[in-house]
Design an enzyme around this catalytic site. Structure first.
Site, PDB file in Angstrom:
ATOM      1  N   TYR A 116     -56.919 -18.256 -11.083  1.00 55.67           N
ATOM      2  CA  TYR A 116     -57.061 -16.877 -11.553  1.00 55.67           C
ATOM      3  C   TYR A 116     -57.536 -16.858 -13.007  1.00 55.67           C
ATOM      4  O   TYR A 116     -58.464 -16.125 -13.361  1.00 55.67           O
ATOM      5  CB  TYR A 116     -55.713 -16.168 -11.420  1.00 55.67           C
ATOM      6  CG  TYR A 116     -55.688 -14.746 -11.929  1.00 55.67           C
ATOM      7  CD1 TYR A 116     -56.043 -13.686 -11.105  1.00 55.67           C
ATOM      8  CD2 TYR A 116     -55.276 -14.466 -13.231  1.00 55.67           C
ATOM      9  CE1 TYR A 116     -56.009 -12.378 -11.568  1.00 55.67           C
ATOM     10  CE2 TYR A 116     -55.239 -13.168 -13.701  1.00 55.67           C
ATOM     11  CZ  TYR A 116     -55.606 -12.122 -12.865  1.00 55.67           C
ATOM     12  OH  TYR A 116     -55.568 -10.829 -13.340  1.00 55.67           O
ATOM     13  N   ALA A 174     -61.212  -9.497 -10.896  1.00 53.36           N
ATOM     14  CA  ALA A 174     -60.437 -10.544 -10.234  1.00 53.36           C
ATOM     15  C   ALA A 174     -59.325  -9.966  -9.374  1.00 53.36           C
ATOM     16  O   ALA A 174     -59.010 -10.495  -8.303  1.00 53.36           O
ATOM     17  CB  ALA A 174     -59.847 -11.493 -11.280  1.00 53.36           C
ATOM     18  N   GLU A 175     -58.730  -8.862  -9.813  1.00 53.14           N
ATOM     19  CA  GLU A 175     -57.591  -8.291  -9.099  1.00 53.14           C
ATOM     20  C   GLU A 175     -57.999  -7.557  -7.828  1.00 53.14           C
ATOM     21  O   GLU A 175     -57.390  -7.744  -6.778  1.00 53.14           O
ATOM     22  CB  GLU A 175     -56.823  -7.328 -10.018  1.00 53.14           C
ATOM     23  CG  GLU A 175     -56.024  -7.999 -11.105  1.00 53.14           C
ATOM     24  CD  GLU A 175     -54.792  -8.719 -10.586  1.00 53.14           C
ATOM     25  OE1 GLU A 175     -54.385  -8.451  -9.430  1.00 53.14           O
ATOM     26  OE2 GLU A 175     -54.237  -9.550 -11.321  1.00 53.14           O
ATOM     27  N   SER A 176     -58.998  -6.688  -7.917  1.00 54.03           N
ATOM     28  CA  SER A 176     -59.304  -5.820  -6.769  1.00 54.03           C
ATOM     29  C   SER A 176     -60.790  -5.599  -6.550  1.00 54.03           C
ATOM     30  O   SER A 176     -61.166  -4.873  -5.633  1.00 54.03           O
ATOM     31  CB  SER A 176     -58.637  -4.455  -6.967  1.00 54.03           C
ATOM     32  OG  SER A 176     -59.322  -3.705  -7.971  1.00 54.03           O
TER      33      SER A 176
END
Length: 285
Positions: free
Chosen positions: A269, A182-184
């Site tokens: 998120y 999800a972040e990168s």
């Protein structure tokens, strides 16, 4: 009431980007939203779901992920929502809603959106469709192993590193991998507009807090993030929803609201992290 809040969020994003585009150099600033690692990750994951890269083709999940990218500020995300809705098989196909999202993407500066706009069809009014698509997609199983197998060799190595390190820090590898995705999307060189860095997108304050001195070294970055996740795991008694929310918005925000904060991006998120980890599906089972 939820429809009003979500529409207000979309209008706010639209106005923000329209102002940016109208200013000198505004086009470059608008594109910076697309380049934000979480936005890029959602677009890449939507592409995998749309075309079946590593995972089974799932147009509903693709639309949900593209919606997330759009509501984080990406004209490309809204363009892809419109493109899928214009051509998907029924019952997902919706030409009137496709037109609405294509028009929104065009207003935000997307040059290709009007080429797909069907002037023969009246545009729908956008409501909470993105929320509906996201909630519907949660009911499907995300093939985490298949998705990772479809990534580059470098990203597969990072995924292997996360699995091994997560066990050492007593964190479920599925949660750690879901946050990294999800972040990168496992990009070791990722940098956000807020200067979050590396695979796990650690801000400088968190790096200092957990002893990360080389944020673009995947091992240093991952270990720092896992130390933070271990701390959050203890603080929130292993509740993955609260852990993910705190990773996104800060533990203070979670405690202030006694749960997942009412921020659209944080709620999206948390939904993505839980879906990627398989937690949402297990809850239903």
């Amino acid at each position: 009431m939820k429809r009003v809040r979500d529409w207000s969020m979309l209008v706010g994003v639209a106005l923000l980007l329209l102002v940016a585009i109208a200013l000198p150099g505004g086009r470059a600033r608008a594109e910076s939203y697309i380049e934000a690692p979480r936005v890029t990750a959602a677009l890449q994951q939507g592409h995998a779901a749309e075309f079946g890269v590593g995972i089974r083709r799932n147009l509903l999940l693709a639309v949900a992920l593209y919606c997330d990218a759009g509501t984080m500020g990406s004209p490309e995300g809204f363009f892809r929502v419109g493109r899928v809705l214009a051509s998907a098989p029924r019952p997902l196909r919706n030409p009137a809603l496709a037109n609405a999202y294509l028009a929104l993407a065009a207003r935000l500066g997307h040059h290709e959106a009007l080429r797909l706009y069907d002037s023969r069809v009246a545009s729908a009014i956008i409501g909470d469709e993105c929320g509906v698509y996201g909630n519907s997609a949660d009911g499907t199983r995300f093939d985490l192993d298949g998705y990772l197998a479809g990534q580059s060799t470098a990203k597969q190595r990072i995924a292997h590193l996360i699995r091994n390190a997560a066990r050492q820090y007593q964190i479920d590898p599925r949660l750690a991998l879901a946050i990294a995705i999800a972040e990168s999307n496992l990009d070791a060189a990722a940098v956000s507009p807020r200067n979050a860095q590396g695979v796990m997108q650690l801000i400088p304050a968190t790096q200092e807090r957990f002893g990360v001195t080389r944020p673009f070294d995947p091992e240093h970055n991952v270990r720092g993030a896992l130390a933070y996740l271990r701390w959050l795991d203890k603080r929130f008694a292993g509740d993955w929803r609260l852990i993910a929310a705190a990773y996104n918005a800060g533990e203070g925000a979670v405690e202030r609201y006694s749960g997942v904060p009412p921020f659209a991006e944080t709620q999206q998120y948390v939904r993505r992290v839980l879906h990627f980890s398989g937690f949402a599906t297990r809850e239903r089972g």
